[in-house]
Design a protein around this motif. Structure first.
Motif, PDB file in Angstrom:
ATOM      1  N   ASP A  35       1.061  -1.165   0.086  1.00  0.00           N
ATOM      2  CA  ASP A  35       0.282  -0.064   0.499  1.00  0.00           C
ATOM      3  C   ASP A  35       0.563   1.259   0.233  1.00  0.00           C
ATOM      4  O   ASP A  35       0.373   2.376  -0.436  1.00  0.00           O
ATOM      5  CB  ASP A  35      -1.094  -0.753   1.249  1.00  0.00           C
ATOM      6  CG  ASP A  35      -1.976  -0.972   1.291  1.00  0.00           C
ATOM      7  OD1 ASP A  35      -2.058  -1.787  -0.015  1.00  0.00           O
ATOM      8  OD2 ASP A  35      -2.357  -1.000   1.719  1.00  0.00           O
ATOM      9  N   LEU A  38       1.901   2.152  -3.869  1.00  0.00           N
ATOM     10  CA  LEU A  38       0.981   2.461  -4.127  1.00  0.00           C
ATOM     11  C   LEU A  38       0.064   3.761  -4.167  1.00  0.00           C
ATOM     12  O   LEU A  38       0.334   4.932  -5.239  1.00  0.00           O
ATOM     13  CB  LEU A  38      -0.292   1.584  -3.713  1.00  0.00           C
ATOM     14  CG  LEU A  38      -0.512   0.093  -4.758  1.00  0.00           C
ATOM     15  CD1 LEU A  38      -1.833  -0.359  -4.048  1.00  0.00           C
ATOM     16  CD2 LEU A  38      -0.177  -0.357  -5.833  1.00  0.00           C
ATOM     17  N   ALA A  39       0.589   4.331  -2.705  1.00  0.00           N
ATOM     18  CA  ALA A  39      -0.044   5.947  -2.655  1.00  0.00           C
ATOM     19  C   ALA A  39       1.902   6.398  -3.327  1.00  0.00           C
ATOM     20  O   ALA A  39       0.587   7.522  -3.857  1.00  0.00           O
ATOM     21  CB  ALA A  39       0.361   5.608  -1.323  1.00  0.00           C
ATOM     22  N   GLY A  42       0.603   6.263  -6.809  1.00  0.00           N
ATOM     23  CA  GLY A  42      -0.535   7.222  -7.802  1.00  0.00           C
ATOM     24  C   GLY A  42      -1.155   6.023  -8.186  1.00  0.00           C
ATOM     25  O   GLY A  42      -2.043   6.540  -9.057  1.00  0.00           O
ATOM     26  N   PHE A  43      -0.771   4.497  -8.241  1.00  0.00           N
ATOM     27  CA  PHE A  43      -1.937   3.272  -8.296  1.00  0.00           C
ATOM     28  C   PHE A  43      -2.313   3.006  -7.647  1.00  0.00           C
ATOM     29  O   PHE A  43      -2.403   3.195  -6.665  1.00  0.00           O
ATOM     30  CB  PHE A  43      -0.904   3.098  -9.512  1.00  0.00           C
ATOM     31  CG  PHE A  43      -0.468   2.781 -11.064  1.00  0.00           C
ATOM     32  CD1 PHE A  43      -1.103   3.205 -11.949  1.00  0.00           C
ATOM     33  CD2 PHE A  43       0.645   3.637 -11.126  1.00  0.00           C
ATOM     34  CE1 PHE A  43      -0.623   3.825 -13.316  1.00  0.00           C
ATOM     35  CE2 PHE A  43       1.568   3.618 -11.826  1.00  0.00           C
ATOM     36  CZ  PHE A  43       0.851   4.039 -13.118  1.00  0.00           C
ATOM     37  N   SER A  44      -3.812   2.333  -8.140  1.00  0.00           N
ATOM     38  CA  SER A  44      -4.460   1.184  -7.201  1.00  0.00           C
ATOM     39  C   SER A  44      -3.830  -0.132  -7.370  1.00  0.00           C
ATOM     40  O   SER A  44      -3.257  -0.546  -8.401  1.00  0.00           O
ATOM     41  CB  SER A  44      -5.808   1.233  -7.919  1.00  0.00           C
ATOM     42  OG  SER A  44      -6.159   0.755  -9.058  1.00  0.00           O
ATOM     43  N   ARG A  45      -3.910  -0.898  -6.719  1.00  0.00           N
ATOM     44  CA  ARG A  45      -3.321  -2.151  -6.900  1.00  0.00           C
ATOM     45  C   ARG A  45      -4.130  -2.899  -8.082  1.00  0.00           C
ATOM     46  O   ARG A  45      -3.100  -3.149  -8.814  1.00  0.00           O
ATOM     47  CB  ARG A  45      -3.971  -3.117  -5.547  1.00  0.00           C
ATOM     48  CG  ARG A  45      -3.561  -4.384  -5.130  1.00  0.00           C
ATOM     49  CD  ARG A  45      -3.130  -4.922  -4.183  1.00  0.00           C
ATOM     50  NE  ARG A  45      -2.798  -4.839  -3.229  1.00  0.00           N
ATOM     51  CZ  ARG A  45      -2.552  -4.131  -2.415  1.00  0.00           C
ATOM     52  NH1 ARG A  45      -3.775  -3.515  -1.851  1.00  0.00           N
ATOM     53  NH2 ARG A  45      -1.428  -3.899  -1.512  1.00  0.00           N
ATOM     54  N   ARG A  46      -5.278  -2.240  -8.129  1.00  0.00           N
ATOM     55  CA  ARG A  46      -6.481  -3.229  -8.690  1.00  0.00           C
ATOM     56  C   ARG A  46      -5.591  -2.470 -11.377  1.00  0.00           C
ATOM     57  O   ARG A  46      -5.130  -3.394 -11.444  1.00  0.00           O
ATOM     58  CB  ARG A  46      -7.656  -2.697  -9.863  1.00  0.00           C
ATOM     59  CG  ARG A  46      -8.041  -3.022 -10.746  1.00  0.00           C
ATOM     60  CD  ARG A  46      -9.718  -3.384 -11.207  1.00  0.00           C
ATOM     61  NE  ARG A  46     -10.202  -4.254  -9.688  1.00  0.00           N
ATOM     62  CZ  ARG A  46     -11.824  -4.060  -9.716  1.00  0.00           C
ATOM     63  NH1 ARG A  46     -12.311  -2.987  -9.380  1.00  0.00           N
ATOM     64  NH2 ARG A  46     -12.008  -5.013  -8.345  1.00  0.00           N
ATOM     65  N   GLU A  47      -4.863  -1.306 -10.760  1.00  0.00           N
ATOM     66  CA  GLU A  47      -4.131  -0.746 -11.577  1.00  0.00           C
ATOM     67  C   GLU A  47      -3.126  -1.315 -12.267  1.00  0.00           C
ATOM     68  O   GLU A  47      -2.127  -1.610 -13.721  1.00  0.00           O
ATOM     69  CB  GLU A  47      -3.959   0.407 -12.017  1.00  0.00           C
ATOM     70  CG  GLU A  47      -5.425   1.312 -11.665  1.00  0.00           C
ATOM     71  CD  GLU A  47      -5.504   3.227 -11.603  1.00  0.00           C
ATOM     72  OE1 GLU A  47      -6.186   3.158 -12.227  1.00  0.00           O
ATOM     73  OE2 GLU A  47      -3.986   2.905 -10.650  1.00  0.00           O
TER      74      GLU A  47
END
Length: 80
Positions: A35, A38-39, A42-47
Motif C-alpha cells: 500500500d 501504491l500511494a 499513484g496507482f491502485s492495486r487493480r491498476e
C-alpha cells in the motif's frame, strides 16, 4: 516461513507496513505491491498488479538497451 507471532514474523509485518515494496515475475510482471508503494506512485492495486514494470518507467527508458539489460540481469538472479 515464520510462525505467526514470532519475532521474525512481527518484524516482517512491521517492515511491510512502512516500506514501499513490489514483487515481479522474472518477466517483469507485477505480482504484488505494498500500500505504501501504491500511494507513492499513484496507482491502485487493480491498476498495477498484472502490468509490466515498464508501466512505472519513463517510456524512453523502457525502450532502452539499459532497461533490457536490467531485466536480463534480474532474470539471471542478480540484484540491482
Amino acid at each position: 516461513l515464520f510462525r505467526r507471532g514470532s519475532a521474525a514474523s512481527t518484524k516482517l509485518a512491521a517492515i511491510e507496513r512502512v516500506q514501499g515494496w513490489i514483487e515481479f515475475s522474472p518477466e517483469g510482471i507485477v505480482l504484488a505491491v505494498s500500500d505504501t508503494l501504491l500511494a507513492a506512485v499513484g496507482f491502485s492495486r487493480r491498476e498495477l498488479v498484472g502490468q509490466h514494470h515498464r508501466t512505472l518507467c519513463d517510456p524512453q527508458y523502457a525502450q532502452s538497451a539499459e532497461y533490457a539489460a536490467l531485466w536480463e540481469r534480474l532474470r539471471r538472479g542478480e540484484h540491482d
